[in-house]
Motif scaffolding. Structure first.
Motif, mmCIF file in Angstrom:
data_model
loop_
_atom_site.group_PDB
_atom_site.id
_atom_site.type_symbol
_atom_site.label_atom_id
_atom_site.label_comp_id
_atom_site.label_asym_id
_atom_site.label_seq_id
_atom_site.Cartn_x
_atom_site.Cartn_y
_atom_site.Cartn_z
ATOM 1 N N GLY A 1 0.878 -1.120 0.116
ATOM 2 C CA GLY A 1 0.132 0.019 0.042
ATOM 3 C C GLY A 1 0.850 1.047 0.133
ATOM 4 N N LEU A 2 1.913 1.320 0.698
ATOM 5 C CA LEU A 2 2.881 2.470 0.812
ATOM 6 C C LEU A 2 3.449 2.536 -0.392
ATOM 7 C CD1 LEU A 2 3.385 4.045 3.182
ATOM 8 C CD2 LEU A 2 5.899 2.547 3.514
ATOM 9 N N GLY A 3 4.112 1.572 -0.987
ATOM 10 C CA GLY A 3 4.645 1.715 -2.487
ATOM 11 C C GLY A 3 3.565 2.375 -3.248
ATOM 12 N N LEU A 4 2.402 1.647 -3.581
ATOM 13 C CA LEU A 4 1.405 2.210 -4.529
ATOM 14 C C LEU A 4 0.839 3.637 -4.175
ATOM 15 C CD1 LEU A 4 -1.005 -0.951 -4.698
ATOM 16 C CD2 LEU A 4 -0.033 0.228 -6.504
ATOM 17 N N THR A 5 0.802 4.088 -3.022
ATOM 18 C CA THR A 5 0.450 5.431 -2.423
ATOM 19 C C THR A 5 1.365 6.394 -2.908
ATOM 20 O OG1 THR A 5 -0.821 4.424 -0.605
ATOM 21 C CG2 THR A 5 -0.640 6.863 -0.752
ATOM 22 N N LEU A 6 2.749 6.265 -2.720
ATOM 23 C CA LEU A 6 3.824 7.151 -2.896
ATOM 24 C C LEU A 6 3.991 7.221 -4.325
ATOM 25 C CD1 LEU A 6 6.254 6.036 0.022
ATOM 26 C CD2 LEU A 6 4.844 8.354 -0.055
ATOM 27 N N TYR A 7 3.902 5.957 -4.979
ATOM 28 C CA TYR A 7 3.942 6.012 -6.468
ATOM 29 C C TYR A 7 2.955 6.902 -6.910
ATOM 30 C CZ TYR A 7 4.173 4.220 -11.190
ATOM 31 O OH TYR A 7 4.230 4.124 -12.547
ATOM 32 N N MET A 8 1.827 6.739 -6.707
ATOM 33 C CA MET A 8 0.519 7.637 -7.111
ATOM 34 C C MET A 8 0.711 9.117 -6.679
ATOM 35 S SD MET A 8 -2.592 7.498 -8.888
ATOM 36 C CE MET A 8 -3.843 8.642 -8.940
ATOM 37 N N GLY A 9 1.233 9.317 -5.388
ATOM 38 C CA GLY A 9 1.411 10.536 -4.944
ATOM 39 C C GLY A 9 2.468 11.382 -5.838
ATOM 40 N N ALA A 10 3.429 10.555 -6.393
ATOM 41 C CA ALA A 10 4.698 11.340 -7.086
ATOM 42 C C ALA A 10 3.851 11.853 -8.253
ATOM 43 C CB ALA A 10 5.725 10.415 -7.507
ATOM 44 N N PHE A 11 3.047 11.193 -9.085
ATOM 45 C CA PHE A 11 2.348 11.488 -10.272
ATOM 46 C C PHE A 11 1.558 12.556 -9.903
ATOM 47 C CE2 PHE A 11 4.331 7.750 -11.759
ATOM 48 C CZ PHE A 11 4.677 8.198 -13.164
ATOM 49 N N CYS A 12 0.718 12.549 -8.981
ATOM 50 C CA CYS A 12 -0.455 13.585 -8.563
ATOM 51 C C CYS A 12 0.327 14.832 -8.116
ATOM 52 C CB CYS A 12 -1.278 13.170 -7.283
ATOM 53 S SG CYS A 12 -2.283 11.818 -7.689
ATOM 54 N N THR A 13 1.251 14.815 -7.501
ATOM 55 C CA THR A 13 2.289 15.964 -7.282
ATOM 56 C C THR A 13 2.408 16.803 -8.701
ATOM 57 O OG1 THR A 13 3.155 15.303 -5.516
ATOM 58 C CG2 THR A 13 4.155 16.977 -6.251
ATOM 59 N N GLU A 14 3.052 15.939 -9.588
ATOM 60 C CA GLU A 14 3.299 16.504 -10.953
ATOM 61 C C GLU A 14 2.130 17.235 -11.454
ATOM 62 O OE1 GLU A 14 6.423 17.331 -10.994
ATOM 63 O OE2 GLU A 14 6.051 17.991 -13.161
ATOM 64 N N ILE A 15 0.938 16.421 -11.364
ATOM 65 C CA ILE A 15 -0.147 16.665 -12.256
ATOM 66 C C ILE A 15 -0.989 17.995 -11.597
ATOM 67 C CG2 ILE A 15 -2.640 16.056 -12.449
ATOM 68 C CD1 ILE A 15 -1.799 13.038 -12.669
ATOM 69 N N PHE A 16 -0.715 18.205 -10.232
ATOM 70 C CA PHE A 16 -1.290 19.323 -9.612
ATOM 71 C C PHE A 16 -0.383 20.495 -9.772
ATOM 72 C CE2 PHE A 16 -2.096 22.137 -6.079
ATOM 73 C CZ PHE A 16 -3.353 22.132 -5.825
ATOM 74 N N ARG A 17 1.003 20.309 -9.831
ATOM 75 C CA ARG A 17 2.036 21.433 -9.955
ATOM 76 C C ARG A 17 1.551 22.062 -11.404
ATOM 77 N NH1 ARG A 17 6.341 22.693 -12.263
ATOM 78 N NH2 ARG A 17 6.285 20.798 -13.200
ATOM 79 N N ALA A 18 1.683 21.084 -12.314
ATOM 80 C CA ALA A 18 1.432 21.528 -13.682
ATOM 81 C C ALA A 18 0.171 22.006 -14.075
ATOM 82 C CB ALA A 18 1.656 20.091 -14.684
ATOM 83 N N GLY A 19 -0.951 21.497 -13.517
ATOM 84 C CA GLY A 19 -2.163 21.927 -13.565
ATOM 85 C C GLY A 19 -2.262 23.791 -13.116
ATOM 86 N N VAL A 20 -1.470 23.995 -11.916
ATOM 87 C CA VAL A 20 -1.711 25.209 -11.703
ATOM 88 C C VAL A 20 -0.732 26.321 -12.396
ATOM 89 C CG1 VAL A 20 -0.847 26.974 -9.591
ATOM 90 C CG2 VAL A 20 -2.138 24.645 -9.154
ATOM 91 N N MET A 21 0.328 25.517 -12.730
ATOM 92 C CA MET A 21 1.274 26.506 -13.660
ATOM 93 C C MET A 21 0.793 26.625 -14.948
ATOM 94 S SD MET A 21 4.183 26.547 -12.156
ATOM 95 C CE MET A 21 5.653 26.552 -12.967
ATOM 96 N N SER A 22 -0.197 25.832 -15.458
ATOM 97 C CA SER A 22 -0.811 26.062 -16.754
ATOM 98 C C SER A 22 -1.780 27.154 -16.686
ATOM 99 C CB SER A 22 -1.550 24.796 -17.032
ATOM 100 O OG SER A 22 -2.757 24.697 -16.541
ATOM 101 N N ILE A 23 -1.941 27.870 -15.598
ATOM 102 C CA ILE A 23 -3.045 29.149 -15.770
ATOM 103 C C ILE A 23 -1.926 30.121 -15.826
ATOM 104 C CG2 ILE A 23 -4.367 30.540 -14.353
ATOM 105 C CD1 ILE A 23 -5.289 27.535 -15.061
#
Lengths: 266, 219
Positions: free
Chosen positions: B95-117
């Motif tokens: 669960g830890l591996g899966l969560t941290l892996y997803m977290g890394a991608f979500c971080t990037e998605i979130f950052r890129a989403g805000v930067m796209s404005i």
């Protein structure tokens, strides 16, 4: 109406304003005063610093040094650190209206919501009062009936007029216009200029950066010609635009004369 | 070659199949939610300019994006205990591996989403006298979130498939359950075809949903 006191004490006074980007100077020690109800037009070749000056007045850019006074608030720059931050900076900006070249309407809000946003979010006005205010302003810029439209559904000219209404909704002490017709199709320029002309006649204090020389002559009480980050010439519109003393002003304006822009006016 | 299909035999133990499906769905939902929470916080922090915050976060994102998820799960299960001197249960390590892996991608998605404005939207908000928080809440996030949803749905689809890696640490998800049933029935063709069909049935509607979201954002 311009009272005797106001004339002696302009509502905006910029003194020795300097803005450098790293080692590159964009504005080199500009001073200007704008009286209540006065319309000042800034002209000059691109890159001359006129937009930077405008953005400095709004503190969208932090000036490198100099002072700006708006109403009773005087701010001095260059003392190390930022002169204003956080809520104080936001409060300062809320007193000054800004209209941008590319409108920058909020695309997720309707025209009405765009105009209501400032009063509701920043001034904490209640929604009903803000909606009434916004409807009135949209009518004033000739957009009654466009309240439910989203920015994507508006023409450039309509979007820019919504942007003007959005800035007016904050009841700013001064309105700044940064080349607001430069991104518009030629046939849409007139409707935006008409709104601005009306504002000028209503006694709105305005600083206008524009390339529309004929319009400048119509609307300006005072014209400043900027070149190389400094004011090269200033005076009443008829003097600066029709009988410029400075050879650089003449060279700049001759392009417009050749284009026939001033033929009818001159 | 005439192979005699015997689906009935393979499907006989319905409870076991359901159990596997439930585990797969639980892991998917929990790790996607956990990943989004990590993404929001890390993404917001990455927008700041403090190097002592952004540098470690960038390190986290790149390490988890640039190593195989399989290695991360195995590492948390077999390697981390050697460092910590106590072992994580398989369900937690995975669960830890899966969560941290997803977290890394979500971080990037979130950052890129805000930067796209665009900068212009920030300036328009500032020009009205909005503070950073108001600007984020009223202008930037409402627009950014719309742009984040399609990549988040896509990443969630990938994440559901990635839960099949639970197999390596013997968490009884759909994949591991299939392998057990295969071992008991000697029917890999029926079992793995069934498992694949179940994954497909769960994910196909999601991909249609993602497609619809994308066309809506384009508008």
């Amino acid at each position: 109406m311009t009272g005797e006191d106001d004339r002696h004490r302009p509502m905006i006074a910029v003194t020795d304003l300097v803005k450098n980007y790293g080692p590159v100077p964009a504005v080199r020690g500009v001073s200007l005063g704008v009286a209540r109800g006065e319309v000042v037009v800034l002209i000059g070749p691109s890159g001359c610093g006129k937009s930077t000056l405008l953005r400095c007045v709004h503190l969208l850019e932090e000036p490198t040094s100099g002072t700006i006074r708006v109403g009773a608030q005087q701010i001095t720059f260059g003392g190390g650190g930022k002169a204003l931050v956080g809520r104080k900076l936001a409060a300062y900006r809320s007193r000054i209206g800004m209209v941008f070249q590319h409108f920058e309407l909020f695309p997720h809000m309707t025209a009405l919501q765009n105009v209501m946003e400032g009063p509701v979010t920043v001034k904490r006005m209640n929604r009903r009062a803000a909606a009434d205010l916004a409807r009135g302003l949209l009518a004033k810029v000739g957009l009654a009936g466009k309240e439910p439209s989203y920015p994507a559904q508006l023409s450039g000219g309509q979007a820019q007029r919504v942007a003007i209404a959005r800035a007016l909704a904050m009841s700013p002490e001064v309105m700044l216009f940064d080349e607001v017709t430069s991104a518009l199709d030629p046939e849409l320029v007139g409707e935006v200029l008409a709104v601005m002309r009306q504002l000028g006649e209503d006694g709105t204090t305005m600083i206008v950066v524009t390339h529309e020389i004929t319009f400048a002559r119509d609307i300006a009480d005072h014209v400043l010609f900027m070149d190389g980050g400094a004011i090269a010439e200033h005076g009443p519109a008829d003097e600066v635009l029709v009988r410029p003393a400075n050879p650089r002003t003449r060279a700049f304006l001759s392009r417009f004369h050749h284009a026939g822009a001033l033929r009818s006016a001159g | 070659m005439h192979y005699h299909w015997d689906l009935a035999m393979v499907l006989a133990d319905t409870d076991r199949w359901w159990h596997g499906i439930v585990i797969t769905l639980l892991y998917s939902v929990a790790t996607v939610v956990g990943g989004i929470v990590i993404g929001v916080f890390c993404g917001l922090a990455l927008l700041g300019r403090k190097r002592w915050i952004t540098l470690p976060l960038e390190g986290y994102v790149e390490i988890f994006r640039c190593t195989p998820l399989l290695i991360q799960i195995v590492w948390f299960y077999y390697a981390l205990p050697i460092l910590l001197n106590f072992s994580l249960p398989a369900w937690l390590a995975a669960g830890l591996g899966l969560t941290l892996y997803m977290g890394a991608f979500c971080t990037e998605i979130f950052r890129a989403g805000v930067m796209s404005i665009g900068r212009g939207q920030w300036q328009a908000g500032r020009a009205l006298g909005m503070t950073y928080t108001r600007l984020m809440r009223r202008i930037v996030l409402p627009q950014a979130v719309r742009r984040m949803v399609p990549p988040l749905v896509n990443q969630s689809i990938t994440q559901l498939k990635n839960t099949a890696l639970l197999y390596v640490v013997a968490v009884p998800d759909l994949m591991y359950t299939s392998s057990i049933i295969t071992a008991e029935t000697y029917r890999p063709l029926e079992v793995y075809t069934t498992a694949a069909a179940i994954y497909f049935i769960m994910l196909y509607p999601l991909t249609l949903f993602a497609k619809r979201l994308e066309t809506r954002v384009d508008r």
